[in-house]
Design a protein around this motif. Structure first.
Motif: not given
Length: 133
Positions: A59-78
């Protein structure tokens, strides 16, 4: 700690419900730059894992960092959105800053979501019975 649970047979709408419960915001899910259908599964969206993945949310990640992390790891975007389904404008805002309003209880649980996740996990564990005769 908040944990996002992802399974290849989970629908986009189930993922959205989970994000709402964990982060108290809405989310738009994109597959190859197009808005995903709520009834598509994560596997159809590009999720390559074959089992349930438990993804701890920092939860210390910024919204942008969280969205990028999900996209890199799971191949879809949030794209995290406010309650009016409008994307947050300040992507440098931290996840802990988008918590629910003071009047809402954070402890309220969505048991339907929990049951759906359990059903997905249990359906993968059941192996076909083999006839021993």
């Amino acid at each position: 700690m908040k944990v996002l649970k992802l399974h290849p047979l989970m629908t986009i709408s189930l993922l959205q419900m989970q994000i709402q419960r964990l982060l108290f915001c809405n989310v738009a899910v994109y597959v190859r730059n197009s808005l995903a259908n709520a009834f598509d599964t994560l596997k159809e969206a590009g999720f390559e894992e074959e089992i349930l993945i438990e993804f701890p949310i920092d939860e210390t990640l910024s919204l942008r960092e969280f969205e990028e992390e999900v996209e890199e790891r799971f191949n879809f975007s949030l794209e995290l959105c406010n309650k009016d389904n409008k994307p947050f404008m300040n992507k440098s805002q931290h996840l802990f800053q988008i918590a629910s309003p003071a009047g809402e209880k954070k402890e309220d649980r969505n048991y339907q979501l929990d049951i759906s996740l359990d059903m997905l996990v249990n359906s993968n564990r059941q192996s076909p019975q083999q006839n021993m005769w």
